[in-house]
Design an enzyme around this catalytic site. Sequence first.
Site, PDB file in Angstrom:
ATOM      1  CG  HIS A 230      37.574  41.643  41.271  1.00 20.76           C
ATOM      2  ND1 HIS A 230      38.471  42.068  42.225  1.00 20.76           N
ATOM      3  CD2 HIS A 230      37.215  40.380  41.631  1.00 20.76           C
ATOM      4  CE1 HIS A 230      38.675  41.101  43.116  1.00 20.76           C
ATOM      5  NE2 HIS A 230      37.904  40.070  42.789  1.00 20.76           N
ATOM      6  CG  ASP A 293      38.610  36.866  40.856  1.00 21.07           C
ATOM      7  OD1 ASP A 293      38.184  37.465  39.841  1.00 21.07           O
ATOM      8  OD2 ASP A 293      39.431  37.386  41.638  1.00 21.07           O
ATOM      9  CD  GLU A 294      38.640  37.560  45.606  1.00 24.57           C
ATOM     10  OE1 GLU A 294      39.173  37.296  46.692  1.00 24.57           O
ATOM     11  OE2 GLU A 294      39.048  38.451  44.857  1.00 24.57           O
ATOM     12  CB  ALA A 295      31.238  37.086  41.352  1.00 23.72           C
ATOM     13  CD  GLN A 296      33.311  37.269  47.614  1.00 24.89           C
ATOM     14  OE1 GLN A 296      33.674  36.994  46.484  1.00 24.89           O
ATOM     15  NE2 GLN A 296      34.158  37.679  48.542  1.00 24.89           N
TER      16      GLN A 296
END
Length: 482
Positions: A230, A293-296
Site C-alpha cells: 500500500h 496488510d495485503e503485502a502480496q
Amino acid sequence: MPQLDDVIPVPAEVRPDRAADFTINPGTRIRAGSGAEQVAEYLATVLQPLVPVSVTSSPGDGGIALELTDEISGDEAYDIDIATRGVVLRAAAPAGLFAAVQTLRQLLPISAGDPVTLPGGRIADRPRFPYRGVMLDVARHFFTVDEVKSYIDAIVAFKINYLHLHLTDDQGWRLEIPGWSRLTEVSGAAGTGVDGAGPGFYTRDHFAELVDYAASRFVTIVPEIDMPGHVNAAQVAYPSLTADGAPVPQRTDREVGYSSLVAGAESTYAFVEDVIREVAELTPGPFLHIGGDEAQATSAEDYRIFMTRVLPLVGKYGKRAIGWHEMASVDLPDTAVPQFWRVEEADEGTARAVSAGCQVIISPADRSYLDMKYDPSTSLGLDWAGFVEVDRAYNWDPADRLPGVPEQAILGVEAPLWSESLRSMADVQTMTFPRLPAIAEIGWSRRANRDWESFRRRLAAYAPRWTAAGVAFHPSPQIDWP
Ligand code: ACM
C-alpha cells in the site's frame, strides 16, 4: 421523556426511581469539583441550547455536581445519581466524568422547549474493553480537519475512545513528513483520491490540532502508515523507494496488493525511521499503526525481514505497534497488537501472538467493517465481505470470534471505515450510523446485558438526535424508526 435505560451502549447497572426526576432550570449550577472543570465546561456547552446553566467551582447543594473520587476504580468507570434535589456524576478520572456526560446527554430532551427533566435513579457503569475504536481512511478520500472534528463529536456519543486514521495508501499520502516534502506535495495534491478526487493532506500543525481536539473529547488518535504494501503514493513521490529506482505511475483505481517497499535496501529503513520518528513525535497516544496488510507484492521472506527491522523502530520511538493481523506471521514482541480484520474463522498467527503474550484488536470485516454495504440496495460501500445489516453488526461477540483469542487477550474492538467509495462526510456518516453504535455496545457493555430487541428500541429512540444534529444515518428497515 427518555427512560433511565435508554442509553447506548447499555450501562452495566441501571436502577430507575421514577419519584426522583430532576429538572434542570435556567440558572441551575454545574458544580465542578477539583479536576472536573474541563468536563463541566463541556457539559455546560452541551446544555446551553436546551437551558442556560453556569459552571461554578464553589461547593454546595443541588445542581449537577461533577466529582473525582478514589471510590471508583478504572479511569472510564463512573456513576450517576439523579435525585429530585440534584444530580451527582462521579468518576476516578476526567475520562470517566466525560463518559458520564455522554450518558447524561442521551437522557436529555432532544429539542429546546420541552422541560429539561432527567429521569431519576442511579447508573453505575464501566467499560468491558479498554479500546473501542473506529478507523477513518483519509488516504482514498481525504477529509479535512473540521470534518474529522465533526466526526469525533459524533462518535464520542457512544463512548468510542480511539480514532485510527489510515493516513497513507497507494493513492495518497496525507501527513506532512519533514525532510520528505514530496510525499504530500506530490501525493497529497489534486487528483490523488480514488478516481482522481480532490487534494488534501494534514500539515504537522493540522495534525496536532486534530490530536488536541480528540484529546479534549478523551479520544486518542492512532496514526497508521501502511507498509510494506500500500505504498504506491510514497513511491510516486520518491522513485528511489522502488526496487529499480524507476518512476512508477500514479494510481487512483481500487486495486490492492501491487506495491511494496524494498526489504533488502538500507534506504528503505532510513525512510521508514524518519517517518516513524516524526509520526511518533506528533502522537501522544501509546500506539502507532504500521499497516502490514495485503503485502502480496512482498515475498514472505521479505515481509519477515521488513517487519523484523521495523517493529523495533516503533519501540525505539516509545510506541506500541498495532498492525493488521498479517503482521502476526512474524514473531512479535508482546507489546505489539495484531488487528484481526478478515472473515476466516481462525487465524494461526494471531493465536500464536496471543500465546506469546500479545493483546489483539478484533475487527472482522463481515461484522465490523463500516464500508460493507448494508444490503444489495446500498449505493455506497463495498460487498467483498458480504452485506452487514445492523443485526449482523450487533449479534456476535469478540470473545467467541477466534480460537486461541480469549476475552483476556482482547484489547478491544474497532470498526474500520475504508473510503474508496465515500466522498463526503454525509457518506461517511451514512455508513457509520447506525452500525457504529452496535460495535460500541459490544466494546463497552457487559455481554450479559446485550440484547438485540433492546438495542433496536434504543437505536430508534436515538435517531432524532442525529436528525437534530444534522448527522446522516442509514434508515435500516430492521429498526422501527419513529
Ligand atoms: C484491510 O482491510 N486491508 C485491512
